[in-house]
Design a protein around this motif. Structure first.
Motif, PDB file in Angstrom:
ATOM      1  N   ASN A 116       0.838  -1.187   0.000  1.00 56.73           N
ATOM      2  CA  ASN A 116       0.000   0.000   0.000  1.00 56.73           C
ATOM      3  C   ASN A 116       0.884   1.252   0.000  1.00 56.73           C
ATOM      4  OD1 ASN A 116      -2.503   1.330   0.129  1.00 56.73           O
ATOM      5  ND2 ASN A 116      -2.261   1.648   2.314  1.00 56.73           N
ATOM      6  N   GLY A 117       0.508   2.244  -0.783  1.00 56.31           N
ATOM      7  CA  GLY A 117       1.251   3.504  -0.805  1.00 56.31           C
ATOM      8  C   GLY A 117       2.405   3.536  -1.779  1.00 56.31           C
ATOM      9  N   GLY A 118       2.605   2.448  -2.522  1.00 59.16           N
ATOM     10  CA  GLY A 118       3.727   2.403  -3.460  1.00 59.16           C
ATOM     11  C   GLY A 118       3.419   2.981  -4.828  1.00 59.16           C
ATOM     12  N   GLY A 119       2.179   3.402  -5.047  1.00 61.00           N
ATOM     13  CA  GLY A 119       1.818   3.975  -6.342  1.00 61.00           C
ATOM     14  C   GLY A 119       1.275   2.955  -7.329  1.00 61.00           C
ATOM     15  N   LYS A 120       0.795   1.832  -6.816  1.00 60.53           N
ATOM     16  CA  LYS A 120       0.349   0.744  -7.695  1.00 60.53           C
ATOM     17  C   LYS A 120      -0.856   1.153  -8.552  1.00 60.53           C
ATOM     18  CE  LYS A 120      -1.222  -3.015  -5.550  1.00 60.53           C
ATOM     19  NZ  LYS A 120      -1.085  -2.131  -4.419  1.00 60.53           N
ATOM     20  N   ARG A 222       1.480 -12.293 -16.914  1.00 57.87           N
ATOM     21  CA  ARG A 222       2.623 -11.588 -16.346  1.00 57.87           C
ATOM     22  C   ARG A 222       2.230 -11.001 -14.984  1.00 57.87           C
ATOM     23  NH1 ARG A 222       4.975 -14.251 -19.156  1.00 57.87           N
ATOM     24  NH2 ARG A 222       6.242 -13.786 -20.992  1.00 57.87           N
ATOM     25  N   VAL A 223       3.205 -10.966 -14.070  1.00 56.65           N
ATOM     26  CA  VAL A 223       3.009 -10.371 -12.746  1.00 56.65           C
ATOM     27  C   VAL A 223       4.026  -9.254 -12.579  1.00 56.65           C
ATOM     28  CG1 VAL A 223       2.970 -10.748 -10.256  1.00 56.65           C
ATOM     29  CG2 VAL A 223       2.205 -12.570 -11.810  1.00 56.65           C
ATOM     30  N   ILE A 224       3.535  -8.077 -12.200  1.00 57.12           N
ATOM     31  CA  ILE A 224       4.386  -6.893 -12.069  1.00 57.12           C
ATOM     32  C   ILE A 224       4.357  -6.402 -10.633  1.00 57.12           C
ATOM     33  CG2 ILE A 224       4.757  -4.507 -12.808  1.00 57.12           C
ATOM     34  CD1 ILE A 224       3.508  -5.215 -15.489  1.00 57.12           C
ATOM     35  N   TYR A 225       5.532  -6.282 -10.039  1.00 56.55           N
ATOM     36  CA  TYR A 225       5.657  -5.700  -8.699  1.00 56.55           C
ATOM     37  C   TYR A 225       5.880  -4.198  -8.830  1.00 56.55           C
ATOM     38  CZ  TYR A 225       7.919  -4.135  -4.412  1.00 56.55           C
ATOM     39  OH  TYR A 225       8.259  -3.428  -3.290  1.00 56.55           O
ATOM     40  N   VAL A 226       5.095  -3.419  -8.095  1.00 57.65           N
ATOM     41  CA  VAL A 226       5.231  -1.961  -8.087  1.00 57.65           C
ATOM     42  C   VAL A 226       5.729  -1.540  -6.716  1.00 57.65           C
ATOM     43  CG1 VAL A 226       4.083   0.256  -8.409  1.00 57.65           C
ATOM     44  CG2 VAL A 226       3.335  -1.746  -9.741  1.00 57.65           C
ATOM     45  N   VAL A 252       8.306  -2.400 -11.449  1.00 60.28           N
ATOM     46  CA  VAL A 252       8.148  -0.970 -11.745  1.00 60.28           C
ATOM     47  C   VAL A 252       8.518  -0.206 -10.479  1.00 60.28           C
ATOM     48  CG1 VAL A 252       6.559   0.906 -12.321  1.00 60.28           C
ATOM     49  CG2 VAL A 252       6.338  -1.320 -13.472  1.00 60.28           C
ATOM     50  N   LEU A 253       9.412   0.756 -10.599  1.00 60.67           N
ATOM     51  CA  LEU A 253       9.799   1.578  -9.459  1.00 60.67           C
ATOM     52  C   LEU A 253       9.211   2.970  -9.626  1.00 60.67           C
ATOM     53  CD1 LEU A 253      13.547   0.716  -8.722  1.00 60.67           C
ATOM     54  CD2 LEU A 253      11.517   0.031  -7.429  1.00 60.67           C
ATOM     55  N   THR A 254       8.406   3.382  -8.667  1.00 65.91           N
ATOM     56  CA  THR A 254       7.826   4.728  -8.696  1.00 65.91           C
ATOM     57  C   THR A 254       8.743   5.705  -7.980  1.00 65.91           C
ATOM     58  OG1 THR A 254       6.589   4.390  -6.642  1.00 65.91           O
ATOM     59  CG2 THR A 254       5.521   3.708  -8.689  1.00 65.91           C
ATOM     60  N   LYS A 255       8.572   6.980  -8.291  1.00 67.57           N
ATOM     61  CA  LYS A 255       9.291   8.086  -7.639  1.00 67.57           C
ATOM     62  C   LYS A 255      10.808   8.006  -7.800  1.00 67.57           C
ATOM     63  CE  LYS A 255       5.653   8.172  -4.122  1.00 67.57           C
ATOM     64  NZ  LYS A 255       5.342   8.030  -2.685  1.00 67.57           N
ATOM     65  N   LEU A 256      11.266   7.353  -8.856  1.00 70.97           N
ATOM     66  CA  LEU A 256      12.713   7.287  -9.058  1.00 70.97           C
ATOM     67  C   LEU A 256      13.296   8.673  -9.309  1.00 70.97           C
ATOM     68  CD1 LEU A 256      15.020   5.177  -9.198  1.00 70.97           C
ATOM     69  CD2 LEU A 256      14.797   5.275 -11.692  1.00 70.97           C
ATOM     70  N   ASP A 257      12.490   9.562  -9.868  1.00 70.74           N
ATOM     71  CA  ASP A 257      12.960  10.927 -10.122  1.00 70.74           C
ATOM     72  C   ASP A 257      13.259  11.682  -8.833  1.00 70.74           C
ATOM     73  OD1 ASP A 257      10.100  10.682  -9.790  1.00 70.74           O
ATOM     74  OD2 ASP A 257       9.968  12.841 -10.174  1.00 70.74           O
TER      75      ASP A 257
END
Length: 305
Positions: A116-120, A222-226, A252-257
């Motif tokens: 939860n909270g990861g931007g999924k 396919r299974v994607i981890y966010v 997928v990595l969020t907030k990498l910027d």
């Protein structure tokens, strides 16, 4: 972005190119480097791997010129990072979905998991937009029937993207929602079903078993981890657990910027050995970029002293 990791590497390069290094001094420099990596969210295992690669490059070699030492260190780190960081081609996923639908006529289910909270939920909408722009018809399954306002959020995002969202009431069986969405996509000849799922602030067995049930019933291709890049080693442990329970294909990595430390991408790839498909680069639905390991490597190794 990634400044902490860059500083750690710059500190190592400065040490080996400005001092006469005995074996004892080299070990001290390498230990400082290892601790600096850990401080910048590189996992213990990944930091030890990178440090050992530098040790192998320098130990026992007579390298009188400082510039040659720098080349040895940066060369060893470049090779190690190229080995650790794994990237996936989003266009390859588009083509896989297109060919699968063309041959079978069946929708291509994709399951999204993460804390939860990861931007999924936002990431599901971003990828729906990406697929739509590539000529595919996505349907979104709102299988997060746990979090308050999750259904309303997903419906609003789906409307902005211009795709259909299948949902039920809160407390409904998430696997049943996924199955309904797949049936709806089949009847409308949609190409792909993106299954959004619930997360928790702390992973627990019930959540992981719920993900396992959705996988068993919906049979995603396919299974994607966010995961949130800013959570560092927490994202590593979360990815490990989801991989153990449901098996991951992409990350997928969020907030990498906004990641000023920079170790999360290295750590997650090293931990689960799965490629990063996309990175989040902002709040807009278009702020999604393919992950480029060469860009990451150049950011942390380019123009060092």
């Amino acid at each position: 972005m990634l400044e902490g990791l860059r500083r750690a590497i710059r500190g190592l390069v400065e040490s080996v190119t400005t001092e006469e290094l005995t074996e004892e001094k080299l070990e001290g420099v390498l230990e400082d480097f290892r601790l600096s990596l850990i401080a910048n969210e590189v996992s213990l295992e990944a930091s030890e791997f990178l440090t050992e690669r530098v040790r192998e490059a320098l130990r026992g070699k007579r390298v009188p010129r400082f510039s040659d030492r720098r080349d040895l260190v940066t060369g060893a780190l470049r090779k190690a990072l190229e080995e650790v960081l794994l990237e996936a081609d989003p266009d390859g996923l588009v083509e896989e979905i297109r060919q699968s639908h063309s041959s079978s006529g069946e929708p291509f289910p994709v399951l999204f998991v993460g804390p939860n909270g990861g931007g999924k939920t936002t990431t599901v909408a971003k990828i729906a937009l990406f697929l739509k722009r590539n000529g595919l018809i996505p349907v979104i399954a709102c299988s997060d029937t746990f979090r308050a306002a999750a259904i309303e959020q997903m419906r609003a995002l789906a409307e902005r993207v211009g795709v259909r969202c299948v949902s039920q009431k809160y407390g409904a069986d998430p696997a049943a929602v996924a199955v309904d969405a797949i049936a709806s996509a089949r009847s409308s000849r949609a190409h792909v079903v993106l299954i959004d799922t619930a997360g928790r602030s702390e992973l627990n067995r019930n959540l992981l078993e719920e993900m396992r049930k959705i996988r068993r019933v919906a049979m995603p291709r396919r299974v994607i981890y966010v995961g949130d890049a800013l959570t560092g080693n927490a994202a590593v442990e979360q990815a490990r657990q989801f991989d153990a329970y449901v098996g991951l294909d992409y990350v997928v990595l969020t907030k990498l910027d906004s990641d000023v430390k920079g170790g999360t991408a290295i750590s997650v790839c090293y931990a689960v050995r799965k490629p990063i498909l996309f990175v989040g680069t902002g709040q807009d639905l278009s702020d999604l970029a393919p992950f480029s390991k060469s860009e990451i490597i150049e950011r942390v190794l380019g123009e060092l002293p």
